[in-house]
Write a protein that holds these residues in place. Sequence first.
Motif, PDB file in Angstrom:
ATOM      1  N   ILE B 752       0.855  -1.186   0.000  1.00  0.00           N
ATOM      2  CA  ILE B 752       0.000   0.000   0.000  1.00  0.00           C
ATOM      3  C   ILE B 752       0.888   1.233   0.000  1.00  0.00           C
ATOM      4  N   ILE B 753       0.558   2.194  -0.819  1.00  0.00           N
ATOM      5  CA  ILE B 753       1.371   3.403  -0.888  1.00  0.00           C
ATOM      6  C   ILE B 753       0.572   4.596  -0.389  1.00  0.00           C
ATOM      7  N   THR B 754       1.274   5.645  -0.049  1.00  0.00           N
ATOM      8  CA  THR B 754       0.591   6.875   0.340  1.00  0.00           C
ATOM      9  C   THR B 754       0.023   7.515  -0.924  1.00  0.00           C
ATOM     10  N   THR B 755      -0.898   8.422  -0.738  1.00  0.00           N
ATOM     11  CA  THR B 755      -1.505   9.058  -1.891  1.00  0.00           C
ATOM     12  C   THR B 755      -0.435   9.813  -2.693  1.00  0.00           C
ATOM     13  N   PRO B 756      -0.271   9.492  -3.969  1.00  0.00           N
ATOM     14  CA  PRO B 756       0.781  10.160  -4.751  1.00  0.00           C
ATOM     15  C   PRO B 756       0.571  11.670  -4.800  1.00  0.00           C
ATOM     16  N   ASN B 759       6.169  16.009  -6.043  1.00  0.00           N
ATOM     17  CA  ASN B 759       7.323  16.247  -5.196  1.00  0.00           C
ATOM     18  C   ASN B 759       7.932  17.591  -5.563  1.00  0.00           C
ATOM     19  N   GLU B 764       7.741  15.611  -9.862  1.00  0.00           N
ATOM     20  CA  GLU B 764       7.027  14.434 -10.355  1.00  0.00           C
ATOM     21  C   GLU B 764       6.189  13.832  -9.238  1.00  0.00           C
ATOM     22  N   LEU B 765       5.219  13.012  -9.619  1.00  0.00           N
ATOM     23  CA  LEU B 765       4.384  12.349  -8.622  1.00  0.00           C
ATOM     24  C   LEU B 765       5.241  11.384  -7.808  1.00  0.00           C
ATOM     25  N   SER B 766       5.054  11.440  -6.503  1.00  0.00           N
ATOM     26  CA  SER B 766       5.819  10.519  -5.676  1.00  0.00           C
ATOM     27  C   SER B 766       4.941   9.983  -4.568  1.00  0.00           C
ATOM     28  N   ALA B 767       5.206   8.762  -4.167  1.00  0.00           N
ATOM     29  CA  ALA B 767       4.421   8.128  -3.113  1.00  0.00           C
ATOM     30  C   ALA B 767       5.313   7.169  -2.342  1.00  0.00           C
ATOM     31  N   SER B 768       5.223   7.223  -1.033  1.00  0.00           N
ATOM     32  CA  SER B 768       6.019   6.317  -0.208  1.00  0.00           C
ATOM     33  C   SER B 768       5.255   5.021   0.019  1.00  0.00           C
ATOM     34  N   ILE B 769       5.988   4.031   0.467  1.00  0.00           N
ATOM     35  CA  ILE B 769       5.335   2.781   0.847  1.00  0.00           C
ATOM     36  C   ILE B 769       4.674   3.006   2.198  1.00  0.00           C
TER      37      ILE B 769
END
Lengths: 509, 1135
Positions: B752-756, B759, B764-769
């Motif tokens: 599951i990732i955080t909401t993109p 950055n 660019e779109l980024s999302a953490s685990i």
Amino acid sequence: MNSINIYKYLKSTLVLLLLCASLTSCSDFLNEEDKDLVIPESVTQYEAMLHKETFLDVSWFYMSDLMTDDITENPSATTSAKNTYKSLYTWKRDVERDGEGEVITATNSMWQKLYSDILVANYVIENGPKATGTDDERNYLVAEAYFVRARAYLELVNIYAPVYDAATASSTAGVPLRLDTGVSNNYSRASVASVYAQIEKDLKEAINLFGKTAAKKSLWHPNADAAQLLLSRTYLYKGEWQNVLDATEQLASRQLYDLTRRPNSPMIVETNTEVLHSYGSPALLYPGTDESLGIMEIPSIYQTELTTCTYGASEDLLSKFALASNDCRKYTWVINPQGGTSMTVPAKWHGQFTQIGAYSYRLAEAYLNRAEALAALDKLGDAQTLMIKYLSSRIANFSSQRATYMPSASASELEWRKFVVDQRRLEFCFENMRWFDLRRINSWYPHTLTHTFTLASSASGSTNVTVQGTERYTLLPSSPNYVFELPEAETQINTTIVPYGKREETINE
Amino acid sequence: MIKDKLCASHIILLLMCFSFVTLNADAQEHHEGRKSDQVMQYIKGKVLDENGEGLPSAKVTVLMKDGESTMSITDNDGDFSIAATGREDKIVVSFVGYAESKQTVAKGKSNYTFRMVPDDKLLGEVVVTGYNTIDKRKLTSSISSITKDDLDFKGALSVDQMLEGKVAGLLTLTTSATPGAAPRMRLRGTTTFTGTREPLWVIDGVIYENPVPVSADEINSLDNINIIGNAISGLNPQDIERIDVLKDASATAIYGTRAANGVIVVTTKSGEIGKTKVNYSFNAQAQRRPHYSDFNLMTSKQRIDVSREIMDKGLFFETMPERYGYEGAMMNYWDKNITFNEFQQQVSQMEANNTDWFGALYRNSFSQTHSVSLSGGASGTRYYASVGYDDDRGAERGTDLQRFTARMNLTTHLADNVTIDLRLSGSQQDGHYNSPSYSAFDEAYYTNRIFPCYNSDGSYSYIKKLIKQDQTTGQNVYGNYNILHEFANSGQTIKNKSLNLTGSLNWEMMKGLRYTTTVGYTSTSNNTENWIGENTFYCAQLRGYADEMPRADAFMQAVLQDGGLWSGSAIDQKSYLWRNQLNYNFEINNTHQFNFDLGHEVTSTQYRGHNTGQIPGYSPEQGESFIPVWAGSAVDAQQYYWYLRQWFMGAETNPSAFPTITAKKNNKLSFYLTATYTYKNYFSFNFNARNDGSNQFGQYEKAKFNPVWSTSGRVNLHELDFLKDVEWLNSLSVRGSYGYRGSVPSATPYLIITTPRKNSVSGELSASIHDYPNANLEWEKTSTWNFGIDGSMLRDRINLGIDFYHSISTDLISNRSVSLVNGTTSLFFNDGEATNTGIEFTINTLNVKTKDFRWRTSFMYSYNKNNIKRGIISTNTYADYVNGSVVLDGNSVDGFYSYKFNGLDANGLPTFKNLTGNKAELTRDQFLQSILSYSGTRTPRSYGSFSTEFAWKGFTLRAQFTYKLGYKQRLLALYENGTAALPQPEDNMNADFVDRWRKPGDEAHTTIPVLTNASLNYRSPSTLNSYNDSYLDVDQAYATYCGPSSYTGWYMYNNSDERVVNASHIRFRSLTLGYDLPKEWLKTAKISNCRIDFQAQNLGVWAFDKKLKGQDPDQVASIGMPVLPTFNFGIQIGF
């Protein structure tokens, strides 16, 4: 009669109902997901995860430079300020202790971070081909994941395992190879040879997939050229010279960025064709702060103020540059904010140098990889031609200094190799490259490293520092401390893995 | 691959249906053919019910000598006509709920009358599993049944509150008497560490879900009251016909993976053929509020004595007490603000106050329930309809709940062999509660009685409580505090609505072959609002100032400038089920009986809703509106926005104002099979299997499907030759079962990732685990053995049942530390192992039976031992041990730990074992296990009930006792929250303090510490060398692990083994006197029956541990009132 009609009616409905059941259940009924959690499904979401986890946040291993001859301590900084990284700087047996003996895990956190990168890559390799998007997007995504996995394994095997030696690689323990998302607590080390084989395989797969996509992305994303360059680096570490030549043939024929012409504008920019790929955000330099800082800044240990700066560029490194005013590398790579004899600190993370990431893949490396391979294969003429091309792009009026700065055409093969490696050190200083190079060149170009550590303190509130003494540590070319021990957190749980166990205590002389 | 299999099984099912349909058509033709070529005589007859009225839809069969048979159904008046050959044919009349009636066709007689006798026993001789109905003589698994008559606990809002002590193996823990609070239930122990432990509720064959998705942690926690409502919140107990509790693997296998914690199957009432019956039932309930006599607390006089001693001894307070109470008056006197006389006068006023906080916060409450039902039927159609209304008022002031329920059950024959059953029900429930920001119990229990609650003019009396110290001025800021004022200006409402529809079609395709399709749809909506007003102390604390207009800078730093707080949530749940089932049964030579069920089921449950988070500015006084945040000037606003951002971001001290969305979907696709073989009446053998596919495993194909199966058998020993002639023995049977099942883990296998989001560095779109994938995650597995004996003897005077079970659960999910090669430090892992072993014993006796008098007794005993074989390997904190969230080998999952009290020292301060002198190199857990001891489990190991009933003519007198043995509880904290050494003026104290240490030597005979200002913090490196008795010595290496950093010793004392009690007790649960008015009296009023009941509940509790000093052992946890004495008057009238 009445009942028979009902039978007929029921018969047809029953059949219809059961048919419906079969149809709905055979569809994606069991693939539906909770919608209040973001489970990556589209290429965009996978890319977002890959971007954050593996390109913005990268391994903490930039501290590897602390263990090289490129860095020296600031004698004017207090012991307590320098203690955090003392175990790295003085090549202690146990790196997970700071200068006071307190447990510190950050100094050996590369293991977890790199395996986390590998997990992300494995997850994308497994699930990316099913992601929603176009074929072009999917191919690009999966290619990136292969690239990340190769990058992570190349770093892991060069941190936690002995240097590659073709004769013994297949019997030397490397690092565990985890190639899927399965979970286990018992991972054993694969041989160094098989880790390298996997890296090669992954890079070739990445190049293959990059070739199958028409998608174009910013330099924050790797691409076929970056993968090709990383492949040539892999061959270089293995000493497979012909492969290096093959891998760099195309890259080393391309034009380098002329540093001598544009010394005052940042070098790492989207429009610079020498830059193939750039990654790493300030988040890695300032753990705990988020990327909202928005600007590249110098890591805290290289603070520009004299008293807060704990480590900086070594005299040894600075002296290797050509005449300061002519060698554009020097005044782009480092800054000396205080002037005079005070600490000179790296500027490679500075906004003056990069507008993209903290680290970059550049064509210069293809030149240097190739030149080293040419020298090793005794093709000195070709090596010389290549080095002239490279140096002309870095040193102003290079042709006038060529005779004094470069070995002559009649110099020995070894002399040329050393020269190329020295130039490599200057090009890539503070970019996490020197430690890996020291490991592999020590067999034919031995370096005995010496680090002094000044014990100093200051009364609380005061900026005056009292020096209490000086410690001196040496790292011999053959030292087992060129290999890191596994983190304690790993050996406590994973009972299958064999610790390295050969590191020695370094002693203050 | 799996999908292919799935489709294949569908096709097989389809083909089977086709073949059955064809078969059926053939049978039909054959039947008609036979009729035409035989000479028949038609005989007529009438079937009457017990009241002499015609019984429609009874089944009439003529069994001919040659083995042929004909069948007919009675009409609306109970008349029938049927063909028979007339040569010694037998006419058999049967109807559900009545004993079979037979007559032989006599020569010349053409009119027969059958008088049917209702057979209550016959009804009791089946069990209902929700998928099928099983003859008890063939029952191979462990199922306990309760009929509506057993549900005699009056005034309960929902049926779960009635089940305590009714079913062996079912443990009910009533954690709160708050209206609508659901009790905790555990059926045969716990087989999971991280998953939910509550049993599954099934109503009329359909699984009912909780109205709000609750995390397993919340459901399992014994320190958490669920007032949101559970699966059966909308079910009126009056509508219940029977309850079957499925306990062993064989009984639950048919429910597959959902049945891990047992299944409670509720069957609602159906109409009976006959004239319409109207039933009205009413219950009035009075609940006694708690009194100081229920607890062991000080009076205001006793409390002043303590204060006086503190001041006389010159003990200084760690934090300066506020200027109220005795200490406040004293300080005012010292400061010459008041004269000695005034001081004396104030003190004697305080002594006289002796405020009854329990009286202020609680009340003797009155609740009522009404229920009207209609039932009847004719011509193959039966119906039951009911409406119910409940008005439940809690003993805690401000808590009440109203519920309206309605139900319509309809059964009708479409044709001779096609029945349709429709059940529609709905409910609406509105609960009102006090703000969860305060606990009424804690306020009453811990507040000093010297403070008046009201002024002489009837207005609230406030104390000036500290809000904060103003950082700019250094001045203390105070606000008015009176809990009644807080409660009057805050509240919580919880509204639940539900609508449920179950429809099933039953088609008797041919003799022995039946097709049933069931569609269930349930939908609930939950709406919760929670608010606290502007003029409360609570909001004053958030603002940083009370009512007065503050300085500009304070105003700007206050997030809550205007209005109070409001939060709301609205969650809709809907689930549907569709089930197709084929039943085939046949008999060979009257000896071999076979029964097969084959079925297919699709279920889906969805939750959708939102929770708003805490929104500032709520202003109910201004027309239920929000006051928008203040804009201000650009310069001022900057500071304000920073604070506001903190609020919205969800900083530690402030709740987040961001809403959260709930959107969950749980899909399941299942196939099941049951097969039973019975040889004569001697023995039965049964096999059940079910395969569930769940979307919880999504992409992980290998784990998607999980087979659940069981096998079981029964031998009716009394039918065998060697026991047949034993006269005193009526029946004796043995049962045995073994089963295997998997259950869906509470963890998700997904990454599951955080909401993109964009950055700022890369653009660019980024999302953490957010959650690492647990790709290896599998179903938790449990295999269970069960052995049972059922017997009855002395002409059914004694009935007994014994069950023994042992279950082994493996692959239990635990969150444990893993190799870093997995990319993270801890993951959910199928790693745990636990066993449950238990015995259940029930004996019912009819001791005396004469014409007018009966005396029955019943005794029930259950024992369960939960044993963790392999617990969770992770790093635990002291709090995990103390609150019992550790899962360690050899313990019970409900086990908890306590510090080892080592008596008082020469200064009267508590000491503890093993704090010092520990070996170096202990891990945190090793150190904690050295200073803490295992106290035991918080759930009883043995429990059960005893009840006895006397009946004389129309009167019945029934007493029920329940008991719980072998568990531990922690006494209510002696020092509130473990933070104060000396009681602050506002704190009341436990009367135990009367026996406190006063002088050296007292430590020999008391364990209550001295009154002291010693903070007993553990020594930290900075305080290591400062000599001070008020520090606690702990090995330096581990000091930070041992407990909280301040008041460590007092926390330890509250949570020491000295404060743990054996909670074993016997409770006088109910005493009922009922009277059935004689029918003759009622006849003139056209009333068919009338019954009056008086019932007193929770009359007393006998605990075994003297430390409890008469306190209810379920009250020691300070989460509310568990049970209170209540008195009921009920009346039931049938027309």
